[in-house]
Scaffold this active site. Structure first.
Site: not given
Ligand code: F6R
Length: 235
Positions: A67, A136, A138, A143
């Site tokens: 990313d 979380n 990810h 996400e």
């Protein structure tokens, strides 16, 4: 799935670098999928040392990163290109043209996503994908949400990710709110996956590896991949 617990971050990094180094020795022109963040820094240190000692040769290795932030160019100290150059690429004998990240300042992010997905395919796919995991759940910048994105795509970052990443910026307002990331489908196409995580990720990893497979915990999709190794620092 293999799950290895280590006593320390250093041991996790040593094992992870051993697996990546083994991949390079086995296939000198392999395609490595790479990650940024705190988790892989020690792994990259070990790879740099193994290259300096002559154990590893990166001259034919190709890399694709997961990313990149939108809006940050290669020279921006918080861009993922800058991170990869300074932690790994500038310190091993990899030709810079063999290293790839999404272009965060592409004028047309959608077109850039299509280019990046096609580039990964044109390299023959990823032999070994290194991953970290967010608190979380990810992976990459996928996400928690309603579905598992299949391809490289632009994303709006969640508040929790912006907050977590703000530690590296002067002000939380400086953290980009968008990024380009490999999709879950892109990640699952890798031949092998290596996920590394510190002790602070224990709870979310437990949910991801033993709980329901759901886009609400993106890393849970790894349960479906045939060759995943997880290295986790014991709490
Ligand atoms: C980084 C990336 C992220 C991180 C994750 C964990 O390229 O895609 O998914 O792997 O946020 O980050 P750290 O290692 O900083 O806890």
């Amino acid at each position: 799935m293999r799950i290895i617990e280590t006593a320390s971050y250093e041991e996790m990094s040593r094992l992870a670098a051993g697996i990546i180094g083994g991949q390079i020795l086995l296939k000198p022109d392999c395609v490595l999928g790479l990650a940024t963040g705190s988790s892989p820094i020690g792994t990259y240190e070990r790879l740099v040392a193994d290259c300096a000692s002559g154990l590893l040769d990166f001259s034919r290795v190709r890399t694709v990163n997961l990313d990149e932030y939108c809006g940050l160019g290669a020279e921006h100290p918080q861009s993922y290109r800058y991170f990869m150059d300074s932690h790994l690429f500038d310190r091993v004998n990899i030709p810079k043209e063999n290293t790839h990240l999404p272009d965060g300042i592409a004028e047309d992010p959608e077109a850039e996503c299509r280019r990046y997905e096609a580039l990964i395919d044109s390299l023959g796919g990823v032999d070994l994908q290194l991953l970290g995991v967010g608190h979380n759940g990810h992976i990459g910048f996928n996400e928690p949400q309603g579905d598992f994105p299949r391809y490289v795509h632009p994303v709006n970052l969640t508040e929790s990710t912006i907050k977590a990443n703000s530690r590296l910026f002067d002000r939380v307002e400086d953290v980009p709110t968008r990024a380009i990331t490999m999709g879950i489908g892109t990640i699952l196409k890798a031949e092998r996956i290596l996920l590394i995580a510190g002790a602070d990720k224990r709870d979310i990893l437990h949910r991801a590896l033993y709980g329901e497979i759901t886009p609400e915990v993106p890393a849970s999709v790894l349960q479906l991949h045939r060759d995943v190794t997880v290295i986790l620092v014991k709490g």
